[in-house]
Motif scaffolding. Structure first.
Motif, PDB file in Angstrom:
ATOM      1  N   VAL A  52       0.880  -1.100   0.263  1.00 61.85           N
ATOM      2  CA  VAL A  52      -0.069   0.069  -0.083  1.00 61.85           C
ATOM      3  C   VAL A  52       0.883   1.052   0.143  1.00 61.85           C
ATOM      4  O   VAL A  52       0.307   2.539  -0.479  1.00 61.85           O
ATOM      5  N   GLY A  53       1.976   1.334   0.678  1.00 65.21           N
ATOM      6  CA  GLY A  53       3.112   2.144   0.615  1.00 65.21           C
ATOM      7  C   GLY A  53       2.967   2.858  -1.063  1.00 65.21           C
ATOM      8  O   GLY A  53       4.207   4.052  -0.814  1.00 65.21           O
ATOM      9  N   ALA A  54       3.082   2.073  -1.660  1.00 70.66           N
ATOM     10  CA  ALA A  54       3.352   2.231  -3.165  1.00 70.66           C
ATOM     11  C   ALA A  54       2.711   2.555  -4.296  1.00 70.66           C
ATOM     12  O   ALA A  54       3.236   3.194  -5.089  1.00 70.66           O
TER      13      ALA A  54
ATOM     14  N   TYR B  87      -3.789   7.922   6.198  1.00 71.92           N
ATOM     15  CA  TYR B  87      -4.591   7.178   7.719  1.00 71.92           C
ATOM     16  C   TYR B  87      -3.059   7.030   9.518  1.00 71.92           C
ATOM     17  O   TYR B  87      -1.795   6.671   8.587  1.00 71.92           O
ATOM     18  N   PRO B  88      -3.825   7.773  10.047  1.00 73.41           N
ATOM     19  CA  PRO B  88      -2.422   8.327  11.186  1.00 73.41           C
ATOM     20  C   PRO B  88      -1.747   6.837  11.742  1.00 73.41           C
ATOM     21  O   PRO B  88      -0.506   6.963  11.417  1.00 73.41           O
ATOM     22  N   LEU B  89      -2.353   5.588  11.208  1.00 71.20           N
ATOM     23  CA  LEU B  89      -1.422   4.431  11.909  1.00 71.20           C
ATOM     24  C   LEU B  89      -1.061   3.672  10.329  1.00 71.20           C
ATOM     25  O   LEU B  89      -1.822   2.986   9.625  1.00 71.20           O
ATOM     26  N   SER B  90       0.116   3.621   9.899  1.00 71.84           N
ATOM     27  CA  SER B  90       0.972   3.712   9.122  1.00 71.84           C
ATOM     28  C   SER B  90       0.758   2.360   8.889  1.00 71.84           C
ATOM     29  O   SER B  90       0.736   0.899  10.281  1.00 71.84           O
TER      30      SER B  90
ATOM     31  N   GLN C  57       4.530   0.885   8.980  1.00 70.79           N
ATOM     32  CA  GLN C  57       5.799   1.885   8.299  1.00 70.79           C
ATOM     33  C   GLN C  57       5.683   2.240   7.008  1.00 70.79           C
ATOM     34  O   GLN C  57       5.577   3.868   7.099  1.00 70.79           O
ATOM     35  N   ARG C  58       4.269   1.700   6.721  1.00 73.72           N
ATOM     36  CA  ARG C  58       3.762   2.252   4.913  1.00 73.72           C
ATOM     37  C   ARG C  58       2.646   3.486   5.307  1.00 73.72           C
ATOM     38  O   ARG C  58       1.752   2.560   5.960  1.00 73.72           O
ATOM     39  N   SER C  59       2.854   4.726   4.642  1.00 72.09           N
ATOM     40  CA  SER C  59       1.907   5.332   5.024  1.00 72.09           C
ATOM     41  C   SER C  59       0.795   5.257   3.407  1.00 72.09           C
ATOM     42  O   SER C  59       0.857   4.794   2.410  1.00 72.09           O
ATOM     43  N   PHE C  60      -0.695   5.312   3.798  1.00 74.35           N
ATOM     44  CA  PHE C  60      -1.420   5.024   2.745  1.00 74.35           C
ATOM     45  C   PHE C  60      -3.175   5.343   2.870  1.00 74.35           C
ATOM     46  O   PHE C  60      -3.407   5.887   4.399  1.00 74.35           O
ATOM     47  N   VAL C  61      -3.653   6.066   1.452  1.00 75.31           N
ATOM     48  CA  VAL C  61      -4.995   6.435   2.000  1.00 75.31           C
ATOM     49  C   VAL C  61      -5.632   5.632   2.686  1.00 75.31           C
ATOM     50  O   VAL C  61      -6.808   4.176   1.789  1.00 75.31           O
ATOM     51  N   ASP C  62      -7.182   5.423   3.387  1.00 72.05           N
ATOM     52  CA  ASP C  62      -8.014   4.177   4.297  1.00 72.05           C
ATOM     53  C   ASP C  62      -8.883   5.297   3.392  1.00 72.05           C
ATOM     54  O   ASP C  62      -9.644   6.566   3.148  1.00 72.05           O
ATOM     55  N   VAL C  63      -9.641   3.785   2.552  1.00 72.35           N
ATOM     56  CA  VAL C  63     -10.488   3.768   0.980  1.00 72.35           C
ATOM     57  C   VAL C  63     -11.803   3.005   1.853  1.00 72.35           C
ATOM     58  O   VAL C  63     -12.941   3.185   0.956  1.00 72.35           O
ATOM     59  N   SER C  64     -11.486   2.510   3.428  1.00 68.55           N
ATOM     60  CA  SER C  64     -13.035   2.353   3.370  1.00 68.55           C
ATOM     61  C   SER C  64     -14.011   3.654   4.001  1.00 68.55           C
ATOM     62  O   SER C  64     -15.583   2.764   3.946  1.00 68.55           O
TER      63      SER C  64
ATOM     64  N   ARG D 289      10.780   6.666  -4.009  1.00 66.87           N
ATOM     65  CA  ARG D 289       9.952   6.908  -2.271  1.00 66.87           C
ATOM     66  C   ARG D 289      10.392   8.008  -1.175  1.00 66.87           C
ATOM     67  O   ARG D 289      11.783   7.031  -0.586  1.00 66.87           O
ATOM     68  N   ALA D 290      10.038   9.058  -0.853  1.00 63.33           N
ATOM     69  CA  ALA D 290      10.448   9.726   0.217  1.00 63.33           C
ATOM     70  C   ALA D 290      10.440   8.297   1.353  1.00 63.33           C
ATOM     71  O   ALA D 290       9.544   7.921   1.481  1.00 63.33           O
ATOM     72  N   PRO D 291      11.483   8.425   2.472  1.00 63.93           N
ATOM     73  CA  PRO D 291      10.923   8.233   3.623  1.00 63.93           C
ATOM     74  C   PRO D 291      10.127   9.325   4.094  1.00 63.93           C
ATOM     75  O   PRO D 291      10.222  10.702   4.162  1.00 63.93           O
ATOM     76  N   ASN D 292       9.234   8.024   5.561  1.00 66.41           N
ATOM     77  CA  ASN D 292       8.527   8.631   5.557  1.00 66.41           C
ATOM     78  C   ASN D 292       8.248   9.126   7.627  1.00 66.41           C
ATOM     79  O   ASN D 292       9.210   8.754   7.721  1.00 66.41           O
ATOM     80  N   PRO D 293       7.416  10.177   7.936  1.00 66.50           N
ATOM     81  CA  PRO D 293       7.388  10.714   9.616  1.00 66.50           C
ATOM     82  C   PRO D 293       7.795   8.997  10.071  1.00 66.50           C
ATOM     83  O   PRO D 293       8.517   9.079  11.104  1.00 66.50           O
ATOM     84  N   SER D 294       7.116   7.745   9.328  1.00 66.03           N
ATOM     85  CA  SER D 294       7.263   6.879  10.481  1.00 66.03           C
ATOM     86  C   SER D 294       8.669   6.172   9.922  1.00 66.03           C
ATOM     87  O   SER D 294       9.001   5.104  11.372  1.00 66.03           O
ATOM     88  N   GLU D 295       9.319   6.487   8.874  1.00 68.95           N
ATOM     89  CA  GLU D 295      10.894   6.304   9.540  1.00 68.95           C
ATOM     90  C   GLU D 295      12.213   6.728   9.185  1.00 68.95           C
ATOM     91  O   GLU D 295      13.355   6.519  10.210  1.00 68.95           O
ATOM     92  N   VAL D 296      11.959   8.301   9.606  1.00 73.55           N
ATOM     93  CA  VAL D 296      12.766   8.821   9.738  1.00 73.55           C
ATOM     94  C   VAL D 296      12.132   9.939  10.977  1.00 73.55           C
ATOM     95  O   VAL D 296      13.362  11.096  11.340  1.00 73.55           O
TER      96      VAL D 296
END
Length: 960
Positions: free
Chosen positions: A112-114, A127-130, A134-141, A621-628
Motif C-alpha cells: 500500500v505504500g507504493a 491514515y495516522p497508523l501506518s 511503516q507504510r503510509s496509505f490512504v484509508d478507502v473504507s 519513495r521518500a522516507p516518511n515520518p514513520s521511518e525518519v
C-alpha cells in the motif's frame, strides 16, 4: 507466452462465444449509432486534456454505474476485487493489523505504500497508523458510494507527475462535480451463515445547472452500519475451527491441555495447581497427578479438564469487525465567466469500528516478565516485572479463597469481567476542504487548487491488563477470581484508556497546459505546474503503554515533511498516428533532499483498429515520518524456537521450556534511521490496443517494475542479522520432564523480552507480468436489449526479491510474507462482468477469480512444506508434527456476484444483489498471519468473501 485462467473456463468461453457470435451475425450485433465527438477530458496519468481516452499508459475506469452494478456496499470491498490489486493489500478483515479497521490498495503487489490514492486528483491525508507501522496509505473504507463520479486506476508508475508515492500506480477517486434533484436510497443486507447484517441509507440533493444556471450546489449524506461476524458463527468450518486433530495436527482449542502447553492451560473455570517440585516437598509433581489440581468452580474437574470438557469457545474474535459509517459531502461550483469557474468541496467521512484479538486475558501462573517501553529512543525491558505470581501455602487467592496445598500454587484461568483481549474501538474522522479554480487565459488552460485535509483517530483501548494492579488486588483479597467484581475494581485491573492520533496534509497545486504550435502531424502541447504539501503525523504512544502499565497498544510516529515540486509534460504528434510525450518532476523533501524523476510515453496507431503503446518511468519513495521521525513499534515477525531454551523445537524434550518452543518473539522497531535513502524505481509498460469492430475493445499490456534501495525492517530482510535477544531474569517456569510430563524449574537463562530491528536500505524487488482488458457491448436484434461483457485480468510472470545478493522467486508463493499479513502472491487474478439491459431491467453477474499459490516463502527460509505454517504464519497447527501436503498449497478461489436492478417507475428503482452466489468457502491458508489472533486459517485479504459467505441485499432508490 500463454496466459490461462484455469478456474474460469466457462466464463471465458461465454465471452469468446458472444464475441464470435457478434462477428458472425451482424443482424444480432447491430451497429451502434454514430455519436458526437467526445469532449476533451483530463485522464489520470497526464496533465494535458485529450479526446481519446485510450491513453499511452493503461488506465482502468470504474464509472458510477459500474459501482452501482457491482452489488458491493463499500469502496473498500469494490477495490479489493481489482485484478491489479495484489500482495500486501490491507483489508478490513485483518483484525491484527496496526491500522485495524482501515483498508488500503496494493497495485502489482508492491504494498500500500507504493500506491498513491488521490481524491479529485489531489492528495489526501494518510491514515495516522501506518500499515505494519511503516507504510503510509490512504484509508478507502469510508468514502461514500453515492458521491463518486468515477474511479480511475492508473496501472503505471507516475512519480514524475504525482510524486514519490506513485511508484506502482495511482487510484484517483473522482467525486461528483454536480448533482441535480433529490435521491433517496435505502438498503438492507444479511448473510446466510449469521452475522454481518448491513444497513445503508443515503440522501443526495442539489440545485442549479452549471451550464444553464451558472452554478450547482449539492449535498450527499450516507449512513452505513455493518454488524460483526464472529469466529464462533463460522467454527463449524475447518478454516475457523481450532481443533486440527482430524487434519493431522494439534488441538488448539482454548482450555484443552495438550503437549504444546505442557498439559497446563487456562480453562473455562479457574483452578489452582500445585506447581512445587519434589525437591520443594510435592510427593508427586506434574500435570498428570489429579491431586495437584483444585478447581474453584464445580462446573469443571480434573477428569473433564483432561478430556477437553472445560474448553472455552471463542465468542468474541472477529471474522469481520462491527463498523458504522457516517459520510457527508458538500459541493458548490460557480461559473465566474464563460472561461472560469470555481468549485468548493467539503467532506466528513466518519467510521467507527471495534476490533479485538480474542478472549479476555489470562492469569500469569508463575511469573510476569514485564512490559517493554520505548520512550524517546530509550528501550527498557521488564517494566513492572513480577518475579513470582504463585501463592504460598495458606495465602489468600482473592475473595476469601486460600491456597489449600502445602506448597506454592499457580493460578490458571481467564480473568473475569474484562473486555476481549486488546480491544480497540476506533473512531476515524477524515475531513477535507478543497477549492479548485479552472479556466483559460492567454491560451492556457489553468488549474489552481488548495486544500486542507485531516484524519483523526480517537482510539479507546480495553482488555489490557495491569498485572501489578491485578496481583495487588488478589493478594489483598479484593479480587474475586471467579467474578463478578465491581466496575471500579475492573477499571483498576484493566484500565480503559484512550489516545488521539492524527495526520494533517495541506496542499497547493497550480498547473497549466496549452498547444504551442503545429509540429509534424499534430499540435505540440505543453503542461507545467508546481506542487506543495505539508504533512504532519502525530500518532503518539498511549499513556498506559508509555509507562509500561500495560503491553504495547500499537506503533507510534511523530514527524513532519514538506514537499515542494515542479513538473512539466510535453506531448506531440511528430508523424501521423504517432503520439509521444515526455514528463519530468523535480522534488525537494526537507526530510532528505532532492530528486528528479523523468518519464516518456508513446502511442502509435498504424491503422484505426490497432494501437501500440508504451511507457518508461523512473520513480522514488521518500522516507516518511514513520521511518525518519520520532517513531517506534512492537511487532512479531515469525515463530522461532528459542536457541537456548528450546533448541530443537520439541515440547517433549526434557529440559525444554514449554513456552519457548514455537514462540513469536517480540521485535522492537527502534528509533528510526535518519540516514535512510529514498527507494528508487524504474518501470516500463508495453501494450497493444485492438478494436476490430464497433463495441469491442481489447488491450494487453506488459509491465515491468523494479524497486531498489528498499526501506525494510532488518529482521527477515538481512540474512546476516542475528538478533541480540534481550532477556529477562531467569525465574521458575514450566519445563518439559520428557514426553508429556512437565515440572517447574528455573532455566539457565531468562525468557526473551525483545530484539531490536531497525529500518535499513536493503535489497530490491522486481515484478513483471501482463494485464488484459476486454470490453464488449452489443445490442440484440428486435429491441431485445443490450449485452455487455467486461474482462480485466492480470498475470504475474515473476516477482523477484533480492536480499544480500541472493534472488528469490516469490510469484505464486506466500512471499513476501513479512508484509501485509502474509497475504500471498497469486500469479493470476481476474474479474469478468456480464450484463444484460432491456428497458427497466438491468442484470449484472460478476465473477472474481484468484489463482492458488504455495504457502512457501523461500526468502524467509520456508522452502519446504513443514516450515510454512510455523515459520511463515507463526501458527502451531502442526508444531512437532509433519505438515500434510494438502496444506502446502492454497487453492484457487472463485466467487460470483449477482446484481439486479429494475425501474418500477420513472423515479423508483428496486435493487437486489447476492454476493458469493454459490456460497464458496475460503481455501485453507496456513501461511497467513493476518488473522492470527482468531486462529483462523483463511486469507483475510484475498478470500474474505468466502469467510463471510453468501450475502443478500435489497434496496430501493427514489429520485425526483
Amino acid at each position: 507466452m500463454t496466459f490461462k485462467l484455469k478456474s474460469m473456463p466457462h466464463a471465458i468461453a461465454i465471452l469468446a462465444a458472444t464475441g464470435a457470435l457478434a462477428g458472425m451475425n451482424p443482424a444480432m450485433a447491430q451497429q451502434q449509432p454514430e455519436t458526437a465527438a467526445m469532449q476533451r477530458v483530463v485522464v489520470t496519468g497526464s496533465l494535458i486534456s485529450r479526446a481519446n481516452t485510450e491513453t499511452p499508459t493503461p488506465v482502468q475506469v470504474l464509472t458510477a454505474q459500474d459501482i452501482q452494478r457491482s452489488g458491493k456496499t463499500s469502496v473498500a470491498e469494490l477495490l479489493t476485487d481489482l485484478a491489479a490489486n495484489g500482495a500486501g493489500t490491507l483489508g478490513t478483515g485483518f483484525s491484527g493489523a496496526f491500522a485495524n479497521g482501515a483498508s488500503g490498495i496494493s497495485l502489482r503487489g508492491l504494498t500500500v505504500g507504493a500506491t498513491l490514492v488521490l481524491i479529485d486528483g489531489h492528495r489526501m491525508s494518510p491514515y495516522p497508523l501506518s500499515d505494519d507501522a511503516q507504510r503510509s496509505f490512504v484509508d478507502v473504507s469510508s468514502i461514500p458510494f453515492d458521491a463518486i463520479e468515477s474511479i480511475e486506476v492508473l496501472k503505471s508508475g507516475a512519480s514524475s507527475l504525482y510524486g514519490s508515492d506513485a511508484i506502482a500506480g495511482v487510484v484517483n477517486i473522482k467525486l461528483k462535480k454536480q448533482f441535480k434533484g433529490t435521491r433517496l436510497n435505502a438498503e438492507y443486507g444479511d448473510t446466510d451463515r449469521g452475522g454481518g447484517r448491513t444497513r445503508r441509507t443515503s440522501f443526495s440533493t442539489g440545485i442549479g445547472d452549471i451550464d444553464a444556471d451558472g452554478y450547482n450546489t449539492f449535498i450527499t449524506a450516507e449512513w452505513r452500519e455493518q454488524e460483526a461476524i464472529k469466529v464462533a458463527q463460522r467454527d463449524q468450518y475447518g478454516w475457523a475451527n481450532r481443533n486440527w486433530l482430524s487434519r493431522g495436527g494439534n488441538d488448539l482449542t482454548l482450555g484443552v491441555p495438550t503437549s504444546l502447553n505442557g498439559g497446563l492451560t487456562a480453562a473455562s473455570t479457574p483452578f489452582l495447581y500445585n506447581s512445587a517440585t519434589a525437591a520443594q516437598g510435592n510427593p508427586n509433581p506434574g500435570a498428570t497427578n489429579p491431586a495437584n489440581f483444585r478447581f474453584l468452580d464445580p462446573k469443571c474437574n480434573y477428569e473433564l479438564y483432561r478430556a477437553g470438557g472445560c474448553a472455552v469457545r471463542d465468542e468474541v474474535s472477529n471474522i469481520q469487525p462491527a463498523t458504522e459509517n457516517l459520510n457527508v459531502v458538500i459541493g458548490m461550483t460557480k461559473k465566474l465567466s464563460d472561461d472560469w469557474e470555481i468549485a468548493f468541496k467539503g467532506s466528513l467521512f466518519k467510521r467507527d469500528s471495534i476490533n479485538n484479538r480474542g478472549v479476555p486475558g489470562a492469569y500469569s501462573p508463575n511469573n510476569f516478565a514485564g512490559s517493554t517501553t520505548l520512550v524517546n529512543g530509550v528501550l527498557t525491558g521488564g517494566v513492572n516485572r513480577i518475579a513470582n505470581t504463585r501463592f504460598a501455602p495458606g495465602a489468600p487467592v482473592g475473595f476469601g479463597r486460600t491456597n489449600p496445598f502445602g506448597q506454592a500454587a499457580s493460578l490458571y484461568g481467564y480473568i473475569p469481567g474484562l473486555a476481549p483481549l486488546n480491544t480497540t474501538d476506533n473512531t476515524s474522522k477524515s475531513t477535507r476542504f478543497s477549492a479548485d479554480l479552472t479556466g483559460s487565459a492567454y491560451g492556457w488552460d489553468v488549474n489552481a487548487a488548495v486544500g486542507a485535509t485531516r484524519v483523526k483517530v480517537d482510539a479507546e483501548y480495553s482488555g489490557y491488563v495491569n498485572r501489578a494492579a491485578l496481583y495487588n488486588a488478589i493478594n489483598q483479597g479484593r479480587w474475586n477470581v471467579l467474578g463478578p467484581n465491581s466496575p471500579e475494581l475492573i477499571q483498576e485491573v484493566s484500565p480503559t484508556f484512550s489516545n488521539r492520533l492524527e495526520t494533517t496534509l495541506n496542499y497547493f497545486d497550480l498547473s497549466g497546459s496549452r498547444e504551442l504550435m503545429q509540429l509534424g502531424a499534430g499540435p505540440l502541447a505543453v503542461a507545467a505546474g508546481v506542487h506543495w504539501h505539508n504533512l504532519k503525523q502525530n500518532a503518539p504512544p498511549s499513556s498506559q503503554t508509555l509507562n509500561g502499565a500495560v503491553a504495547s497498544t500499537s506503533a507510534f510516529a511523530i514527524g513532519e515533511e514538506t514537499n515542494s515540486a515542479a513538473f512539466a509534460e510535453i506531448r506531440a504528434t511528430p508523424i501521423t498516428n504517432l503520439e509521444v510525450s515526455v514528463a519530468g518532476r523535480y522534488d525537494h523533501y526537507d526530510t532528505y533532499g532532492r530528486s528528479f524523476t523523468p518519464s516518456a510515453n508513446f502511442k502509435w496507431t498504424p491503422i484505426r483498429q490497432v494501437g501500440v503503446r508504451g511507457n518508461f518511468a523512473r520513480g522514488f519513495r521518500a522516507p516518511n515520518p514513520s521511518e525518519v521521525g520520532n517513531a517506534g513499534s512492537f511487532f512479531t515477525f515469525n515463530a522461532i524456537n528459542d536457541p537456548i531454551l528450546c533448541p530443537n523445537g520439541l515440547t517433549s524434550t526434557a529440559g525444554n521450556v514449554i513456552a519457548a518452543c514455537g514462540q513469536n518473539p517480540p521485535y522492537v522497531q527502534t528509533t528510526t534511521n535518519q540516514n535512510l535513502s529514498p527507494e528508487k524505481s524504474k518501470s516500463y509498460t508495453f501494450g497493444i490496443i485492438v478494436e476490430p469492430m464497433r463495441g469491442l475493445n481489447m488491450s494487453l499490456d506488459y509491465y515491468n517494475i523494479e524497486i531498489s534501495n528498499l526501506i525494510v525492517t532488518r529482521a527477515g530482510n538481512d540474512p546476516t542479522y542475528v538478533p541480540q535477544w534481550v532477556r529477562g531474569a531467569a525465574v521458575p517456569t514450566t519445563v518439559s520432564a520428557g514426553g508429556t510430563a512437565t515440572t517447574l524449574a528455573t532455566p539457565i537463562v531468562g525468557p526473551i523480552l525483545y530484539g531490536e530491528s531497525p529500518y535499513i536500505n536493503a535489497g530490491s524487488t522486481q515484478t513483471h507480468g501482463i494485464e488484459a482488458d476486454v470490453r464488449y457491448r452489443w445490442r440484440l436484434a428486435n429491441d431485445l436489449g443490450a449485452v455487455t461483457a467486461n474482462l480485466s485480468a492480470a498475470h504475474t510472470f515473476g516477482y523477484e526479491t533480492t536480499v544480500a545478493g541472493t534472488t528469490y522467486q516469490l510469484a505464486g508463493t506466500q512471499g513476501p510474507s513479512s508484509v501485509g499479513g502474509a497475504t500471498g502472491n497469486p500469479k493470476n487474478r481476474a474479474q469478468l462482468a456480464l450484463g444484460y439491459n432491456r428497458g427497466p431491467l438491468d442484470v449484472t453477474a460478476t465473477v472474481n477469480y484468484t489463482s492458488g499459490f504455495s504457502t512457501k516463502d523461500p526468502s524467509h527460509d520456508a522452502v519446504d512444506c513443514n516450515s510454512t505454517a510455523l515459520n511463515v504464519g507463526g501458527r502451531t497447527y502442526f508444531q512437532g508434527l509433519p505438515q500434510p501436503l494438502a496444506y502446502c498449497d492454497v487453492s484457487s478461489f472463485t466467487t460470483t456476484n449477482l446484481n439486479v436492478q429494475y425501474k418500477l417507475s420513472e423515479n423508483l428503482t428496486l435493487r437486489a444483489a447476492v454476493l458469493n452466489l454459490f456460497d464458496k468457502e475460503p481455501p485453507y491458508d496456513v501461511g497467513t498471519y493476518g488473522n492470527a489472533g482468531a486462529q483462523t486459517s483463511y486469507n483475510a485479504s484475498l478470500h474474505q468473501a468466502g469467510a463471510i459467505g453468501r450475502f443478500y441485499s435489497l434496496g430501493l432508490a427514489y429520485q425526483f
